[in-house]
Design an enzyme around this catalytic site. Structure first.
Site, PDB file in Angstrom:
ATOM      1  N   CYS A 167       7.256  -5.654  15.531  1.00  0.00           N
ATOM      2  CA  CYS A 167       6.919  -4.692  16.561  1.00  0.00           C
ATOM      3  C   CYS A 167       5.477  -4.980  16.973  1.00  0.00           C
ATOM      4  O   CYS A 167       4.618  -5.167  16.110  1.00  0.00           O
ATOM      5  CB  CYS A 167       7.066  -3.279  16.019  1.00  0.00           C
ATOM      6  N   CYS A 221       2.362  -2.941  15.756  1.00  0.00           N
ATOM      7  CA  CYS A 221       2.287  -2.624  14.321  1.00  0.00           C
ATOM      8  C   CYS A 221       1.592  -3.750  13.568  1.00  0.00           C
ATOM      9  O   CYS A 221       1.952  -4.916  13.709  1.00  0.00           O
ATOM     10  CB  CYS A 221       3.688  -2.410  13.767  1.00  0.00           C
ATOM     11  N   GLU A 250       0.795  -1.227   0.000  1.00  0.00           N
ATOM     12  CA  GLU A 250       0.000   0.000   0.000  1.00  0.00           C
ATOM     13  C   GLU A 250       0.821   1.268   0.000  1.00  0.00           C
ATOM     14  O   GLU A 250       1.999   1.280   0.346  1.00  0.00           O
ATOM     15  CB  GLU A 250      -0.927   0.005   1.219  1.00  0.00           C
ATOM     16  N   CYS A 306       7.035  -7.501   6.684  1.00  0.00           N
ATOM     17  CA  CYS A 306       8.210  -7.026   7.433  1.00  0.00           C
ATOM     18  C   CYS A 306       8.771  -8.197   8.225  1.00  0.00           C
ATOM     19  O   CYS A 306       8.008  -9.038   8.700  1.00  0.00           O
ATOM     20  CB  CYS A 306       7.799  -5.893   8.395  1.00  0.00           C
ATOM     21  N   CYS A 355       3.466   8.416   1.595  1.00  0.00           N
ATOM     22  CA  CYS A 355       4.020   7.391   2.476  1.00  0.00           C
ATOM     23  C   CYS A 355       4.262   6.135   1.632  1.00  0.00           C
ATOM     24  O   CYS A 355       3.330   5.538   1.110  1.00  0.00           O
ATOM     25  CB  CYS A 355       3.024   7.132   3.599  1.00  0.00           C
ATOM     26  N   CYS A 412      -0.349   5.793   8.269  1.00  0.00           N
ATOM     27  CA  CYS A 412       0.960   5.442   7.755  1.00  0.00           C
ATOM     28  C   CYS A 412       1.641   4.480   8.718  1.00  0.00           C
ATOM     29  O   CYS A 412       1.635   4.689   9.912  1.00  0.00           O
ATOM     30  CB  CYS A 412       1.783   6.716   7.677  1.00  0.00           C
TER      31      CYS A 412
HETATM   32  N1  SAH Z   1       9.724  -0.045   9.571  1.00  0.00           N
HETATM   33  C1  SAH Z   1       9.967   1.339   9.679  1.00  0.00           C
HETATM   34  C2  SAH Z   1       9.052   2.191   8.819  1.00  0.00           C
HETATM   35  C3  SAH Z   1       7.622   1.768   8.716  1.00  0.00           C
HETATM   36  S1  SAH Z   1       6.658   1.916  10.194  1.00  0.00           S
HETATM   37  C4  SAH Z   1       9.864   1.759  11.129  1.00  0.00           C
HETATM   38  O1  SAH Z   1       9.448   0.964  11.949  1.00  0.00           O
HETATM   39  O2  SAH Z   1      10.242   2.883  11.420  1.00  0.00           O
HETATM   40  C5  SAH Z   1       6.296   3.667  10.204  1.00  0.00           C
HETATM   41  C6  SAH Z   1       5.874   4.227  11.552  1.00  0.00           C
HETATM   42  O3  SAH Z   1       4.518   3.896  11.884  1.00  0.00           O
HETATM   43  C7  SAH Z   1       6.716   3.699  12.675  1.00  0.00           C
HETATM   44  O4  SAH Z   1       7.121   4.718  13.554  1.00  0.00           O
HETATM   45  C8  SAH Z   1       5.780   2.756  13.346  1.00  0.00           C
HETATM   46  O5  SAH Z   1       6.202   2.588  14.631  1.00  0.00           O
HETATM   47  C9  SAH Z   1       4.452   3.474  13.223  1.00  0.00           C
HETATM   48  N2  SAH Z   1       3.304   2.591  13.471  1.00  0.00           N
HETATM   49  C10 SAH Z   1       3.193   1.298  13.150  1.00  0.00           C
HETATM   50  N3  SAH Z   1       2.001   0.801  13.561  1.00  0.00           N
HETATM   51  C11 SAH Z   1       1.345   1.802  14.162  1.00  0.00           C
HETATM   52  C12 SAH Z   1       0.060   1.908  14.799  1.00  0.00           C
HETATM   53  N4  SAH Z   1      -0.768   0.870  14.883  1.00  0.00           N
HETATM   54  N5  SAH Z   1      -0.303   3.107  15.305  1.00  0.00           N
HETATM   55  C13 SAH Z   1       0.537   4.173  15.185  1.00  0.00           C
HETATM   56  N6  SAH Z   1       1.753   4.112  14.617  1.00  0.00           N
HETATM   57  C14 SAH Z   1       2.159   2.953  14.093  1.00  0.00           C
HETATM   58 FE1  SF4 Z   2       8.232  -3.510  10.629  1.00  0.00          FE
HETATM   59 FE2  SF4 Z   2       6.064  -2.326  11.638  1.00  0.00          FE
HETATM   60 FE3  SF4 Z   2       8.230  -2.628  13.159  1.00  0.00          FE
HETATM   61 FE4  SF4 Z   2       8.265  -0.847  11.154  1.00  0.00          FE
HETATM   62  S1  SF4 Z   2       6.976  -0.759  12.975  1.00  0.00           S
HETATM   63  S2  SF4 Z   2       9.870  -2.361  11.674  1.00  0.00           S
HETATM   64  S3  SF4 Z   2       6.957  -1.921   9.633  1.00  0.00           S
HETATM   65  S4  SF4 Z   2       6.975  -4.299  12.308  1.00  0.00           S
END
Ligand code: SAH
Ligand code: SF4
Length: 422
Positions: A145, A148, A121, A141, A134, A395
């Site tokens: 996390c 996420c 996306e 991935c 974005c 995003c």
């Molecule tokens: N993998 C990279 C970039 C993609 S994630 C990273 O982790 O930085 C982009 C951002 O969105 C990250 O800061 C992530 O922590 C945040 N994010 C992911 N899931 C989220 C959620 N459910 N609510 C708010 N922010 C979120």
């Molecule tokens: Fe991967 Fe989501 Fe963690 Fe970013 S925040 S590194 S997209 S699992």
């Protein structure tokens, strides 16, 4: 059911597929994502002499990336007889659009598909003074996390440079933003306030245009370093998409060994997904912390090439009720940033819930208080407004078709991913 953090793959590109050219059933080669040198080599291999290959590659490169052409027939300075020679051997692709949605707040989201049928996306977020795209770097991935949604999906593969730069090109198509011969942006009048004489509207006048890129879609961009670098090189090239490196931000969960190279070889702004200020909390939320801990991460931030008070590092901090949102956490955040003398700002992100997520968002009062403490510590800490909630466009929480599966299916995928990597 809690998902145990998986072992971190370390400095290894998790899907070492040697893909730069996307294979096609009809045998033609897709030029999207290729550098001038790579296009020159292909033209030479197809029979042009060295000088002709170089000249044609320069012209074609300009048409593809600077003008947005996706058809060789549009390349008016290339001899008519030459164009069928090109189109029988090459194509200029875009990711396929499976679905395009628009939110009531102007946010737009696209579900895209690779030639080998993987969905990912892209989101466009217009604001008063900018329009931010974005962009995704991987399908899925390898890191999980816990807050996420992408982290619950298994990694399918890295996106190619063409699939990465193709996202930006597709957004320009959709927004009607390629410069036209004669000067104005398609679909927009030239901006009367823009008097730089280039005949092209100002990119920052009213937020309708794509002005900024954040590598914050699906995936960890530093685990797809080469492809992300090659794609952004074209995005930043003056004869390519010509976006300034100052308007591009790469977000990493903290792949410490690649951060310096990111600054040196790509040179874009850095965002770091911090989310926790103690080992225990960050280990849980961002499991890569077990491999590259807070000290190493913050030291790498202090050394990030190009960071300064004018170009600050952004710390992203997702607000999770009762997990990382106490006054003590806010004070510790300030202490850490000061201790490492970081030119930093903090983005407080209200947690965007997804079905089955193990957390809830902090209350607005808690977020406000947290923000105030960080501000009082002399550090900018705006609260990011959730955008595109009606289309699930947050995003970093991009949903693929796979992600719309049931909770049971998500659990199964998470287990599979763990088994595959454990
Ligand atoms: N993998 C990279 C970039 C993609 S994630 C990273 O982790 O930085 C982009 C951002 O969105 C990250 O800061 C992530 O922590 C945040 N994010 C992911 N899931 C989220 C959620 N459910 N609510 C708010 N922010 C979120
Ligand atoms: Fe991967 Fe989501 Fe963690 Fe970013 S925040 S590194 S997209 S699992």
């Amino acid at each position: 059911m809690p998902i145990d953090p998986m072992p971190i793959p370390g400095l290894i590109d998790p899907v070492p597929l040697p893909r730069t050219v996307t294979p096609r059933a009809d045998g033609r080669v897709d030029l999207i994502g290729l550098s001038r040198a790579a296009i020159t080599d292909l033209f030479a291999a197809a029979g042009l002499d060295a000088k002709a290959a170089k000249l044609r590659a320069k012209q074609v490169y300009h048409w593809i990336y600077h003008r947005g052409a996706s058809d060789f027939d549009a390349m008016t300075d290339i001899a008519k007889a030459m164009r069928p020679w090109l189109s029988s051997r090459f194509v200029i692709g875009r990711p396929a659009v499976v679905e395009a949605q628009a939110s009531s707040d102007g946010t737009r989201k696209w579900l895209l598909r690779t030639a080998d049928q993987h969905d990912f996306e892209m989101v466009f977020i217009p604001d008063a003074d900018r329009g931010t795209l974005c962009v995704s770097s991987q399908v899925g991935c390898t890191l999980n996390c816990r807050f996420c949604h992408t982290g619950t999906m298994r990694l399918v593969r890295n996106l190619t440079p063409g699939e990465i730069v193709g996202q930006v090109m597709l957004a320009r198509d959709a927004l009607g933003e390629w410069p036209r011969a004669g000067g104005t942006m398609a679909g927009l009048d030239d901006d009367p306030d823009d008097d730089d004489g280039d005949g092209i509207g100002s990119y920052s006048a009213d937020g309708r245009l794509l002005t900024n890129i954040v590598m914050m879609g699906m995936g960890e961009p530093l685990y797809n370093f080469d492809n992300v670098r090659d794609a952004l090189e074209i995005v930043m090239d003056g004869d390519g998409l010509a976006l300034s490196k100052r308007r591009i931000t790469l977000s990493t969960s903290g792949v410490v060994p690649l951060m310096a190279r990111c600054g040196q070889e790509i040179g874009v702004n850095l965002a770091v997904s911090l989310h926790g200020v103690t080992k225990a909390v960050r280990d849980e939320l961002v499991p890569i912390n077990r491999k590259f801990g807070l000290d190493a991460l913050l030291a790498a931030c202090a050394d990030y090439p190009g960071a300064s008070n004018a170009r600050r590092i952004t710390f992203e901090y997702v607000m999770l009720d009762g997990i990382n949102d106490s006054d003590a956490d806010a004070h510790e955040l300030v202490r850490l940033i000061r201790h490492y003398r970081l030119p930093a700002k903090v983005n407080l992100i209200p947690f965007n819930p997804w079905p089955g997520a193990p957390y809830t968002c902090s209350t607005p009062e808690r977020i406000r208080r947290f923000s105030d403490i960080v501000f009082e510590g002399g550090i900018s800490a705006p609260v990011r407004t959730p955008r595109g909630r009606d289309i699930d466009a947050a995003c970093g929480q991009l949903k693929t078709a796979a992600a719309r599966k049931s909770r049971a299916e998500m659990d199964r995928l998470a287990e599979e991913k763990q088994a595959a990597l454990g």
